[in-house]
Design a protein around this motif. Structure first.
Motif, PDB file in Angstrom:
ATOM      1  N   GLU A  30      -5.176  -1.246   0.899  1.00  0.00           N
ATOM      2  CA  GLU A  30      -4.539  -2.349   1.601  1.00  0.00           C
ATOM      3  C   GLU A  30      -3.380  -2.924   0.786  1.00  0.00           C
ATOM      4  N   ASP A  35      -2.553  -0.960   6.069  1.00  0.00           N
ATOM      5  CA  ASP A  35      -3.297  -2.054   6.663  1.00  0.00           C
ATOM      6  C   ASP A  35      -4.113  -1.561   7.857  1.00  0.00           C
ATOM      7  N   GLY A  36      -4.983  -2.440   8.357  1.00  0.00           N
ATOM      8  CA  GLY A  36      -5.777  -2.139   9.546  1.00  0.00           C
ATOM      9  C   GLY A  36      -6.839  -1.067   9.272  1.00  0.00           C
ATOM     10  N   TRP A  37      -7.045  -0.197  10.267  1.00  0.00           N
ATOM     11  CA  TRP A  37      -8.094   0.829  10.152  1.00  0.00           C
ATOM     12  C   TRP A  37      -7.769   1.860   9.076  1.00  0.00           C
ATOM     13  N   LYS A  38      -6.496   1.997   8.733  1.00  0.00           N
ATOM     14  CA  LYS A  38      -6.127   2.983   7.715  1.00  0.00           C
ATOM     15  C   LYS A  38      -6.678   2.600   6.350  1.00  0.00           C
TER      16      LYS A  38
END
Length: 230
Positions: A30, A35-38
């Motif tokens: 992150e 960001d997010g699901w990655k």
């Protein structure tokens, strides 16, 4: 009871260590701009490659195969997991991640995909049974020992006694005991018609071979029919 508690303690320790490593990898991903699901997918990718490399290492070791590639990918996954855990210990400012770390995090999916593909498609060699002796396929010719010549028997009486008795001639078959071949009257009538036709066509009486061929009967039955036609 003790073994069960010990097993539960090992599982609890493994879950705690896995959760902490998972969180550290997520924080690094992150901070590197994923960001997010990655950011959640990076810990799964690292841990799966680590487990797959260790499993492949054990399979190749048991089968006697080459374990160099499995060791390499195990070391890569271990370095990624261990580096992320050390980086979150305050040695790295997560608000200002250096460019080289961003490059490593961004290039990790391609590296993990290559490692997983190579681990899956590495053939496992069959184990060699050391207890089974190798069978030589070359044929070894053993020279035959010479057989000594037989010495003549000095006693003529024993030689005469050793000779087998002469075989008695087989008795001649009694023609009275032989059963004549029974020929149906219809077959005799048909044979007579054939014989008369042959006589009229060729001018000579029919022989037994021709009669046997025309009637489709054996030679002995044709002889019996010829005797009745005479």
């Amino acid at each position: 009871m003790r073994s069960k508690l010990r097993l539960d303690a090992v599982l609890v320790q493994a879950v705690i260590a896995g959760a902490l490593s998972f969180a550290h990898l997520h924080d690094i991903a992150e901070a590197a701009g994923q960001d997010g699901w990655k950011a959640w997918a990076y810990p799964i990718s690292v841990d799966l490659l680590l487990v797959a490399a260790w499993h492949r290492l054990r399979v190749l070791r048991n089968s006697g195969g080459t374990v160099g590639a499995a060791w390499t990918w195990f070391a890569v996954a271990l370095a990624a997991s261990l580096g992320a855990n050390i980086a979150t210990a305050g040695l790295l400012d997560l608000n200002a991640v250096p460019a080289w770390l961003r490059i490593l995090v961004a290039g990790w999916p391609a590296l993990a995909f290559l490692g997983g593909t190579l681990l899956v498609h590495t053939p496992a060699e069959k184990p060699v049974d050391e207890e089974t002796p190798e069978i030589a396929t070359d044929r070894i010719d053993v020279p035959a020992k010479p057989v000594p010549p037989l010495e003549p028997d000095p006693s003529p009486q024993l030689a005469e006694a050793a000779e087998p008795p002469a075989a008695l001639p087989a008795p001649a078959p009694d023609p009275e005991l032989e059963s004549p071949i029974e020929v149906p009257s219809a077959l005799v009538s048909y044979a007579r018609t054939i014989a008369e036709t042959h006589q009229a066509t060729t001018g000579s009486p029919i022989d037994t071979d021709t009669l046997s061929a025309r009637l489709g009967v054996p030679a002995d039955m044709a002889d019996a029919i010829a005797l009745q036609l005479a």
